[in-house]
Design a protein around this motif. Structure first.
Motif, PDB file in Angstrom:
ATOM      1  N   LEU A   1      13.545  -1.810  -9.833  1.00  0.00           N
ATOM      2  CA  LEU A   1      12.816  -3.038 -10.126  1.00  0.00           C
ATOM      3  C   LEU A   1      13.186  -4.134  -9.131  1.00  0.00           C
ATOM      4  CD1 LEU A   1      10.986  -4.781 -11.997  1.00  0.00           C
ATOM      5  CD2 LEU A   1      13.047  -5.256 -13.350  1.00  0.00           C
TER       6      LEU A   1
ATOM      7  N   MET B   1       8.868   0.251 -17.593  1.00  0.00           N
ATOM      8  CA  MET B   1       9.060  -0.273 -16.242  1.00  0.00           C
ATOM      9  C   MET B   1       8.276   0.528 -15.215  1.00  0.00           C
ATOM     10  SD  MET B   1      12.619  -0.681 -14.082  1.00  0.00           S
ATOM     11  CE  MET B   1      13.451  -1.552 -15.404  1.00  0.00           C
ATOM     12  N   ASN B   2       8.270   1.832 -15.358  1.00  0.00           N
ATOM     13  CA  ASN B   2       7.567   2.674 -14.393  1.00  0.00           C
ATOM     14  C   ASN B   2       6.067   2.392 -14.407  1.00  0.00           C
ATOM     15  OD1 ASN B   2       7.648   5.050 -12.494  1.00  0.00           O
ATOM     16  ND2 ASN B   2       6.258   5.856 -14.053  1.00  0.00           N
TER      17      ASN B   2
ATOM     18  N   ARG C   1       8.110 -10.692 -18.458  1.00  0.00           N
ATOM     19  CA  ARG C   1       8.097  -9.269 -18.767  1.00  0.00           C
ATOM     20  C   ARG C   1       9.476  -8.861 -19.270  1.00  0.00           C
ATOM     21  NH1 ARG C   1       2.919  -7.137 -19.067  1.00  0.00           N
ATOM     22  NH2 ARG C   1       1.673  -8.476 -17.704  1.00  0.00           N
TER      23      ARG C   1
ATOM     24  N   GLY D   1      18.311  -0.634 -13.317  1.00  0.00           N
ATOM     25  CA  GLY D   1      17.038  -1.201 -12.886  1.00  0.00           C
ATOM     26  C   GLY D   1      16.972  -1.563 -11.422  1.00  0.00           C
TER      27      GLY D   1
ATOM     28  N   TRP E   1       4.584  -0.403 -15.324  1.00  0.00           N
ATOM     29  CA  TRP E   1       4.330  -1.743 -14.767  1.00  0.00           C
ATOM     30  C   TRP E   1       4.449  -1.721 -13.248  1.00  0.00           C
ATOM     31  CZ3 TRP E   1       7.229  -5.399 -12.010  1.00  0.00           C
ATOM     32  CH2 TRP E   1       6.661  -6.681 -11.956  1.00  0.00           C
TER      33      TRP E   1
ATOM     34  N   TYR F   1      15.968  -0.505 -20.591  1.00  0.00           N
ATOM     35  CA  TYR F   1      16.628   0.334 -19.602  1.00  0.00           C
ATOM     36  C   TYR F   1      17.936   0.847 -20.191  1.00  0.00           C
ATOM     37  CZ  TYR F   1      17.914   2.006 -14.946  1.00  0.00           C
ATOM     38  OH  TYR F   1      18.237   2.804 -13.861  1.00  0.00           O
TER      39      TYR F   1
ATOM     40  N   PHE G   1      11.757  -5.228 -19.987  1.00  0.00           N
ATOM     41  CA  PHE G   1      11.822  -3.786 -19.773  1.00  0.00           C
ATOM     42  C   PHE G   1      13.079  -3.227 -20.440  1.00  0.00           C
ATOM     43  CE2 PHE G   1       9.811  -5.634 -15.948  1.00  0.00           C
ATOM     44  CZ  PHE G   1       8.536  -5.111 -16.121  1.00  0.00           C
TER      45      PHE G   1
ATOM     46  N   TRP H   1       6.312   0.779  -5.346  1.00  0.00           N
ATOM     47  CA  TRP H   1       7.109   1.293  -6.466  1.00  0.00           C
ATOM     48  C   TRP H   1       7.671   2.669  -6.121  1.00  0.00           C
ATOM     49  CZ3 TRP H   1       9.844  -0.324 -10.254  1.00  0.00           C
ATOM     50  CH2 TRP H   1      10.216   0.532 -11.296  1.00  0.00           C
TER      51      TRP H   1
END
Length: 245
Positions: A79, A31-32, A221, A76, A34, A225, A223, A43
């Motif tokens: 995100l 995730m980081n 996508r 998340g 992306w 977590y 992710f 971000w």
């Protein structure tokens, strides 16, 4: 609740859950990495907000936990903050509020955007006394002016929220994790999604509903977590990813 217990004990559910976890693991990415690639400035803004918010929320939740009330944590949220900042939704829809981590992330990003409204659906924790007072427990008062909360359960709340002319840009689904619950929600919300919508779905490892939805989209996508998986898909996702340098 009885239906959920029966589903979770069934052999078919266990096989589907195993297949869903394997699919999610196969497609999962960092995730980081992306978020940094899509927009490093936003971000980082989201990471900083998430860290500051955790410092605000955890002492309040720890005091509740010491009194025997455990509302759980957030997953998340950075995100959700990033997606809200990028999409700049006029209207977002969330199911599953609990303590209010995800709610706060969306509302904080809307405040930074200086636009947007959030509709949130939940149902009180039946095992707690006076349970409605705990829904959104950590949502700061100064974020609530953009927020509408309903607590009658998704099926009744969505009838109030999704009027014929309602159009939703961002969706966060974190309520009924059964196949029936997810399929009902996707059917119900589909006519109200804009052509730039993005859907975020938590715990996609529980069944294959997200995979079936995502593989009909132009992009998706996944992710990982904290041992679980979050899925992101929708018509607006490719436009976001064109921001990559």
């Amino acid at each position: 609740m009885t239906q959920k217990i029966w589903v979770r004990l069934s052999h078919g559910h266990n096989r589907e859950r195993k297949a869903a976890r394997a699919w999610a693991a196969r497609h999962a990415e960092d995730m980081n990495a992306w978020g940094s690639a899509v927009d490093p400035v936003l971000w980082r803004e989201g990471l900083d907000w998430a860290a500051a918010f955790a410092d605000f929320a955890r002492p309040r939740l720890d005091r509740l936990a010491a009194a025997g009330v455990n509302l759980g944590g957030g997953g998340g949220v950075e995100l959700l903050y990033l997606l809200t900042r990028l999409i700049r939704p006029a209207l977002a829809l969330e199911t599953g509020v609990a303590a209010g981590w995800s709610t706060s992330a969306i509302l904080a990003a809307m405040r930074a955007n200086e636009s947007g409204l959030l509709l949130s659906s939940d149902f009180p924790f039946f095992r707690l006394a006076d349970p409605e007072r705990y829904i959104g427990y950590v949502v700061p008062d100064d974020l609530k002016r953009r927020w509408t909360l309903r607590t009658k359960g998704d099926r009744r709340n969505l009838e109030e929220f999704l009027l014929p002319d309602t159009r939703v840009d961002l969706v966060h689904y974190d309520s009924d994790k059964t196949r029936n619950g997810r399929e009902f929600f996707l059917r119900r919300v589909r006519p109200h999604l804009t052509n730039r919508h993005v859907i975020v779905m938590d715990d996609i490892q529980d069944n294959l509903v997200f995979r079936e939805y995502a593989e009909r989209q132009r992009a998706f996508r996944v992710f990982e977590y904290e041992g679980k998986y979050i899925g992101v898909a929708g018509a607006g996702l490719p436009a976001l990813e064109r921001r990559r340098p």
